[in-house]
Design an enzyme around this catalytic site. Structure first.
Site, PDB file in Angstrom:
ATOM      1  N   ALA A  93       1.115  -1.021   0.261  1.00 15.25           N
ATOM      2  CA  ALA A  93       0.028  -0.418  -0.013  1.00 15.25           C
ATOM      3  C   ALA A  93       0.949   1.318   0.204  1.00 15.25           C
ATOM      4  CB  ALA A  93      -1.331  -0.176   1.790  1.00 15.25           C
ATOM      5  N   ASP A  94       0.048   2.396  -0.670  1.00 14.44           N
ATOM      6  CA  ASP A  94       1.394   3.313  -0.380  1.00 14.44           C
ATOM      7  C   ASP A  94      -0.535   4.386  -0.012  1.00 14.44           C
ATOM      8  OD1 ASP A  94       3.931   5.121  -1.334  1.00 14.44           O
ATOM      9  OD2 ASP A  94       2.347   6.161  -1.736  1.00 14.44           O
ATOM     10  N   THR A  95       0.317   5.765   0.638  1.00  9.99           N
ATOM     11  CA  THR A  95      -0.736   6.672   0.641  1.00  9.99           C
ATOM     12  C   THR A  95      -0.338   8.316   0.411  1.00  9.99           C
ATOM     13  OG1 THR A  95      -1.666   5.387   2.683  1.00  9.99           O
ATOM     14  CG2 THR A  95      -2.088   7.591   2.636  1.00  9.99           C
ATOM     15  N   GLY A 130      -3.117   3.644  -2.201  1.00  9.30           N
ATOM     16  CA  GLY A 130      -3.617   2.535  -3.513  1.00  9.30           C
ATOM     17  C   GLY A 130      -3.445   1.294  -2.725  1.00  9.30           C
TER      18      GLY A 130
END
Length: 217
Positions: A93-95, A130
């Site tokens: 995940a990426d924020t 994501g």
């Protein structure tokens, strides 16, 4: 979503590999109560953002890059000290925090954190995360994202500096952590709270179904 090239029994998935060292994401994965064992294996990846990427492209591509790096390491035998195999399912995940179409990353200094929070105070911004699921053996990939709208309280600079002095903002996108002391900075949110923490668990649960992985098992 990629089409499956050939039938595959995803019930044989042996392990979920979380491609993140974030303790917050590890705690959120635990809430899914999976029957699979969960391991953490994180690698540094290139987080360069291409100029033609939209914010949603950015979080999806960066999460995909994290998952891909972990898959390559597993297949190359570089993770031999872990009990990973080709039936592992990788979760990455990426924020990012978005204000006026500007991506606000982690602060580089105390003053950077103060400046960021001064921009956010009294206004609404967006948090995008994501999520990528990548099957180690087949290479099948599912990538999606979620958006949450966050409105910050009007804040005096003194209040912001007091918050930054706690040290909580130092490793947070947007310079605040909604799950901690930063909660007092937030007036309201529209959308998934856990997305702001760093992992939209309801989205992850939906995505896991594609690989025949059930939650609360």
């Amino acid at each position: 979503m990629n089409e499956r090239i050939m039938p595959y029994d995803y019930k044989s998935i042996s392990r979920l590999v979380l491609a993140s060292s974030s303790p917050r994401r590890k705690e959120l994965v635990a809430t899914l109560d999976l029957s699979l064992p969960v391991s953490v294996f994180s690698l540094d990846t290139d987080e360069t953002i291409q100029t033609d990427w939209s914010p949603s492209d950015t979080v999806e591509q960066l999460s995909l890059a994290k998952a891909t790096a972990v898959r390559q390491a597993i297949l190359a035998g570089e993770a031999a000290e872990y009990s990973f195999d080709e039936n592992s399912l990788i979760l990455a995940a990426d924020t990012i925090v978005l204000l006026d179409n500007d991506i606000l990353g982690k602060p580089s200094s105390i003053e950077d954190a103060v400046t960021t929070l001064m921009r956010l105070q009294g206004r609404e911004h967006q948090v995008l995360t994501g999520v990528t699921l990548l099957h180690t053996g087949t290479g099948e990939t599912l990538v999606q994202h979620r958006v949450t709208h966050v409105k910050m309280r009007p804040l005096a600079e003194e209040t912001i500096r007091s918050y930054v002095a706690t040290g909580e903002s130092s490793d947070k996108a947007g310079s605040y952590g909604i799950q901690g002391k930063g909660s007092i900075l937030v007036d309201s949110i529209t959308g998934c709270y856990f997305n702001v923490v760093g992992l939209p668990v309801s989205l992850v649960a939906e995505m896991l179904l594609h690989f025949d992985v059930l939650v609360l098992q």
